[in-house]
Design a protein around this motif. Structure first.
Motif, PDB file in Angstrom:
ATOM      1  N   SER A 151      19.591  70.654  64.062  1.00  0.00           N
ATOM      2  CA  SER A 151      20.666  71.354  63.366  1.00  0.00           C
ATOM      3  C   SER A 151      22.010  70.689  63.629  1.00  0.00           C
ATOM      4  N   ILE A 152      22.256  70.322  64.863  1.00  0.00           N
ATOM      5  CA  ILE A 152      23.520  69.659  65.223  1.00  0.00           C
ATOM      6  C   ILE A 152      23.628  68.318  64.497  1.00  0.00           C
ATOM      7  N   LEU A 153      22.542  67.554  64.476  1.00  0.00           N
ATOM      8  CA  LEU A 153      22.557  66.259  63.791  1.00  0.00           C
ATOM      9  C   LEU A 153      22.794  66.420  62.295  1.00  0.00           C
ATOM     10  N   TYR A 154      22.173  67.436  61.716  1.00  0.00           N
ATOM     11  CA  TYR A 154      22.342  67.717  60.290  1.00  0.00           C
ATOM     12  C   TYR A 154      23.813  67.998  59.977  1.00  0.00           C
ATOM     13  N   HIS A 155      24.432  68.831  60.794  1.00  0.00           N
ATOM     14  CA  HIS A 155      25.836  69.186  60.592  1.00  0.00           C
ATOM     15  C   HIS A 155      26.771  68.004  60.868  1.00  0.00           C
ATOM     16  N   CYS A 156      26.506  67.242  61.908  1.00  0.00           N
ATOM     17  CA  CYS A 156      27.409  66.130  62.216  1.00  0.00           C
ATOM     18  C   CYS A 156      27.298  65.033  61.163  1.00  0.00           C
ATOM     19  N   CYS A 157      26.166  64.915  60.491  1.00  0.00           N
ATOM     20  CA  CYS A 157      26.048  63.946  59.388  1.00  0.00           C
ATOM     21  C   CYS A 157      26.982  64.329  58.241  1.00  0.00           C
ATOM     22  N   ALA A 206      30.495  63.455  59.304  1.00  0.00           N
ATOM     23  CA  ALA A 206      30.710  62.013  59.214  1.00  0.00           C
ATOM     24  C   ALA A 206      30.892  61.577  57.766  1.00  0.00           C
ATOM     25  N   ARG A 207      30.116  62.144  56.856  1.00  0.00           N
ATOM     26  CA  ARG A 207      30.250  61.793  55.438  1.00  0.00           C
ATOM     27  C   ARG A 207      31.585  62.256  54.878  1.00  0.00           C
ATOM     28  N   LEU A 208      32.023  63.452  55.254  1.00  0.00           N
ATOM     29  CA  LEU A 208      33.324  63.957  54.811  1.00  0.00           C
ATOM     30  C   LEU A 208      34.440  63.058  55.340  1.00  0.00           C
ATOM     31  N   ARG A 209      34.345  62.688  56.610  1.00  0.00           N
ATOM     32  CA  ARG A 209      35.354  61.800  57.198  1.00  0.00           C
ATOM     33  C   ARG A 209      35.398  60.462  56.483  1.00  0.00           C
ATOM     34  N   ALA A 210      34.234  59.879  56.215  1.00  0.00           N
ATOM     35  CA  ALA A 210      34.168  58.572  55.561  1.00  0.00           C
ATOM     36  C   ALA A 210      34.744  58.642  54.145  1.00  0.00           C
ATOM     37  N   GLU A 211      34.417  59.687  53.427  1.00  0.00           N
ATOM     38  CA  GLU A 211      34.889  59.832  52.046  1.00  0.00           C
ATOM     39  C   GLU A 211      36.408  59.936  51.969  1.00  0.00           C
ATOM     40  N   HIS A 212      37.002  60.606  52.943  1.00  0.00           N
ATOM     41  CA  HIS A 212      38.440  60.861  52.887  1.00  0.00           C
ATOM     42  C   HIS A 212      39.242  60.079  53.935  1.00  0.00           C
ATOM     43  N   GLY A 213      38.584  59.172  54.655  1.00  0.00           N
ATOM     44  CA  GLY A 213      39.283  58.324  55.617  1.00  0.00           C
ATOM     45  C   GLY A 213      39.856  59.081  56.797  1.00  0.00           C
ATOM     46  N   LEU A 214      39.144  60.114  57.250  1.00  0.00           N
ATOM     47  CA  LEU A 214      39.637  60.948  58.344  1.00  0.00           C
ATOM     48  C   LEU A 214      39.277  60.370  59.709  1.00  0.00           C
ATOM     49  N   CYS A 231      29.533  65.550  69.224  1.00  0.00           N
ATOM     50  CA  CYS A 231      30.118  66.330  70.323  1.00  0.00           C
ATOM     51  C   CYS A 231      30.854  67.549  69.763  1.00  0.00           C
ATOM     52  N   VAL A 232      31.601  67.330  68.680  1.00  0.00           N
ATOM     53  CA  VAL A 232      32.335  68.442  68.065  1.00  0.00           C
ATOM     54  C   VAL A 232      31.363  69.529  67.636  1.00  0.00           C
ATOM     55  N   HIS A 233      30.266  69.141  66.991  1.00  0.00           N
ATOM     56  CA  HIS A 233      29.306  70.148  66.522  1.00  0.00           C
ATOM     57  C   HIS A 233      28.468  70.739  67.653  1.00  0.00           C
ATOM     58  N   THR A 234      28.271  69.998  68.709  1.00  0.00           N
ATOM     59  CA  THR A 234      27.512  70.526  69.845  1.00  0.00           C
ATOM     60  C   THR A 234      28.296  71.614  70.575  1.00  0.00           C
ATOM     61  N   PHE A 235      29.565  71.365  70.826  1.00  0.00           N
ATOM     62  CA  PHE A 235      30.357  72.261  71.653  1.00  0.00           C
ATOM     63  C   PHE A 235      31.264  73.211  70.877  1.00  0.00           C
ATOM     64  N   CYS A 236      31.559  72.898  69.627  1.00  0.00           N
ATOM     65  CA  CYS A 236      32.476  73.716  68.823  1.00  0.00           C
ATOM     66  C   CYS A 236      31.960  73.833  67.386  1.00  0.00           C
ATOM     67  N   GLY A 237      30.706  74.195  67.228  1.00  0.00           N
ATOM     68  CA  GLY A 237      30.066  74.209  65.916  1.00  0.00           C
ATOM     69  C   GLY A 237      30.792  75.032  64.868  1.00  0.00           C
ATOM     70  N   TYR A 238      31.160  76.269  65.205  1.00  0.00           N
ATOM     71  CA  TYR A 238      31.848  77.122  64.233  1.00  0.00           C
ATOM     72  C   TYR A 238      33.245  76.585  63.912  1.00  0.00           C
ATOM     73  N   CYS A 239      33.920  76.082  64.917  1.00  0.00           N
ATOM     74  CA  CYS A 239      35.260  75.505  64.677  1.00  0.00           C
ATOM     75  C   CYS A 239      35.157  74.278  63.775  1.00  0.00           C
ATOM     76  N   ALA A 240      34.124  73.449  63.988  1.00  0.00           N
ATOM     77  CA  ALA A 240      33.933  72.259  63.166  1.00  0.00           C
ATOM     78  C   ALA A 240      33.636  72.643  61.724  1.00  0.00           C
ATOM     79  N   LEU A 241      32.822  73.671  61.534  1.00  0.00           N
ATOM     80  CA  LEU A 241      32.503  74.147  60.184  1.00  0.00           C
ATOM     81  C   LEU A 241      33.766  74.673  59.500  1.00  0.00           C
ATOM     82  N   CYS A 242      34.555  75.442  60.231  1.00  0.00           N
ATOM     83  CA  CYS A 242      35.824  75.952  59.686  1.00  0.00           C
ATOM     84  C   CYS A 242      36.763  74.815  59.319  1.00  0.00           C
ATOM     85  N   ALA A 270      33.703  62.530  69.171  1.00  0.00           N
ATOM     86  CA  ALA A 270      32.646  62.139  68.236  1.00  0.00           C
ATOM     87  C   ALA A 270      32.106  63.368  67.489  1.00  0.00           C
ATOM     88  N   ASP A 271      31.665  63.134  66.251  1.00  0.00           N
ATOM     89  CA  ASP A 271      31.186  64.216  65.390  1.00  0.00           C
ATOM     90  C   ASP A 271      30.110  65.074  66.054  1.00  0.00           C
TER      91      ASP A 271
END
Length: 143
Positions: A68-74, A77-85, A94-105, A91-92
């Motif tokens: 699930s974490i890998l699915y979300h971090c992918c 990563a795609r959103l970041r690549a598309e918009h140059g973020l 780590c963000v989803h592992t420790f702050c999953g809801y915050c990363a989704l928001c 790292a993506d």
């Protein structure tokens, strides 16, 4: 706009929920809907909000938290690549592992700040923005 050389900052920080309380509450109480909306836009309409949201639910019911974490971090990563973020605050995965809801928001807020109506879906957003979208080919059975 893939392939950015100069990375730009996210429109809001990882803990910027006060910037969009509606999106924050949606993510907290219905993360499958928030994820489905994000995924439909990141996938450019190739996968529906409903299908992506269902995948989110099924992964939550499964025993593979790592999957699930890998699915979300992918998707991050795609959103970041598309918009140059920038890849920050870390790292993506780590963000989803420790702050999953915050990363989704944060992903939800980022797409909203870029002009997407998160409730409308990919195709309606493209029509609203005056962009043409190639019709999706049915990949069903062929002769």
């Amino acid at each position: 706009m893939a392939g950015h050389r100069n990375k730009v900052s996210w429109s809001s920080g990882l803990c910027g929920c006060f910037d969009d309380l509606g999106g924050c509450f949606l993510t907290l109480f219905c993360p499958c809907i928030a994820f489905g909306r994000i995924a439909e836009i990141v996938d450019k309409g190739a996968i529906s909000c409903c299908a992506s949201g269902t995948m989110h639910v099924l992964q939550g019911l499964g025993t593979s938290a790592i999957g699930s974490i890998l699915y979300h971090c992918c998707y991050r990563a795609r959103l970041r690549a598309e918009h140059g973020l920038e890849e920050k605050p870390c790292a993506d995965c780590c963000v989803h592992t420790f702050c999953g809801y915050c990363a989704l928001c944060q992903k939800y807020r980022e797409l909203k700040s870029r002009g997407f109506d998160m409730q409308a879906g990919w195709h309606a957003n493209m029509e609203r923005m005056g962009k043409t979208v190639a019709p999706q080919m049915n990949q069903g059975m062929t002769r």
